[in-house]
Write an enzyme that holds these catalytic residues in place. Sequence first.
Site, short mmCIF file in Angstrom:
data_model
loop_
_atom_site.label_atom_id
_atom_site.label_comp_id
_atom_site.label_asym_id
_atom_site.label_seq_id
_atom_site.Cartn_x
_atom_site.Cartn_y
_atom_site.Cartn_z
N ASP A 110 0.88 -1.19 0.00
CA ASP A 110 0.00 0.00 0.00
C ASP A 110 0.90 1.22 0.00
O ASP A 110 2.12 1.12 0.24
CB ASP A 110 -0.89 0.00 1.26
N SER A 111 0.31 2.37 -0.26
CA SER A 111 1.07 3.62 -0.21
C SER A 111 1.55 3.91 1.22
O SER A 111 2.48 4.69 1.40
CB SER A 111 0.16 4.77 -0.66
N CYS A 147 -4.23 -1.19 -2.06
CA CYS A 147 -4.39 0.25 -2.20
C CYS A 147 -5.32 0.47 -3.39
O CYS A 147 -5.05 -0.04 -4.49
CB CYS A 147 -3.01 0.87 -2.48
N GLU A 154 -4.41 8.11 9.42
CA GLU A 154 -3.00 7.93 9.82
C GLU A 154 -2.75 8.53 11.20
O GLU A 154 -1.90 8.08 11.94
CB GLU A 154 -2.07 8.57 8.78
N CYS A 187 -11.05 3.17 -0.25
CA CYS A 187 -9.68 3.48 0.13
C CYS A 187 -9.40 2.62 1.35
O CYS A 187 -10.24 2.54 2.25
CB CYS A 187 -9.56 4.96 0.47
N HIS A 221 -7.63 2.99 3.81
CA HIS A 221 -7.56 3.67 5.11
C HIS A 221 -8.96 3.81 5.75
O HIS A 221 -9.06 3.96 6.96
CB HIS A 221 -7.01 5.10 4.94
#
Length: 268
Positions: free
Chosen positions: A7-8, A70, A149, A181, A183
């Site tokens: 993932d990023s 991702c 994050e 996404c 996240h």
Amino acid sequence: MPIGVFDSGIGGLTVVKRLSSVLPRESIVYFGDTARVPYGSKSNATVIDYSIQNTNFLLKKNVKAIVVACNTASSIAIPELRKKFTVPVIGVILPGADMAYKETRNGRIGVIGTRATINNNAYSNAIKEIDNKIEIFEKACPLFVPIAEEGWTHHRATYEIAEEYLKELREKKIDTLVLGCTHYPLLADVIQEIIGKDVKLIDSGIATAEVVRNEINRIGLETNSAVPGNLDLYVSDIPTTFKQVAELFLGRTINEVVKVDIEELHKI
Ligand code: DGL
């Protein structure tokens, strides 16, 4: 042989969590490109470039399949990765689109994701491919990535930002909302409250884990280990809150995270 996941940043750990529950005996090597996150605001060429480097890194760890955990990279780089590499490459978009299609009752699906995922119409193309009568309403929610994050899963500011992003979608009478996404599952409680409890949230990590299981069976490379698999975590930078937020993503304690030199990654 382990499964490679990238993932990023650390969002892909929400997919790792699902993989570990569906395939508990498989080992996983995870790479989070924390030095270069976010991918969602980068050009397609850059995202392809990074995805190739990430895949090369994981292949050096002798992985049997690559999971692109991702949505941004899945929506942009998968054709290129499949052209370049012979191992199975599994993205999160098609499994998520399929799951959303199976869930909707009224044929009205919302999708939230990064700017890149939304601008590339990744989910609407995938869902329309299944059934072009489905109505799709998309909204980019770029601030959700830094909020996740930061670990602000129930912060007052998260509710306010979610309200701002989701108010249009609430008026569209959707009955299903894709968390497009990796996240976003971390913010699921807030998103559910703001969008309304009758809207079904789709976490594509769940559907992706099933696809990975089928793919590994298909190529005959299931592990024959009888004990739980290892999780090796690599990142391109270790942010100060990494361990805390990663444990939040995974829902379990982690021991070691190894930093990979980004310059070395460029040379692979
Ligand atoms: N986790 C990435 C995704 O699923 C988003 C983060 C980013 O913008 O890099 O799209």
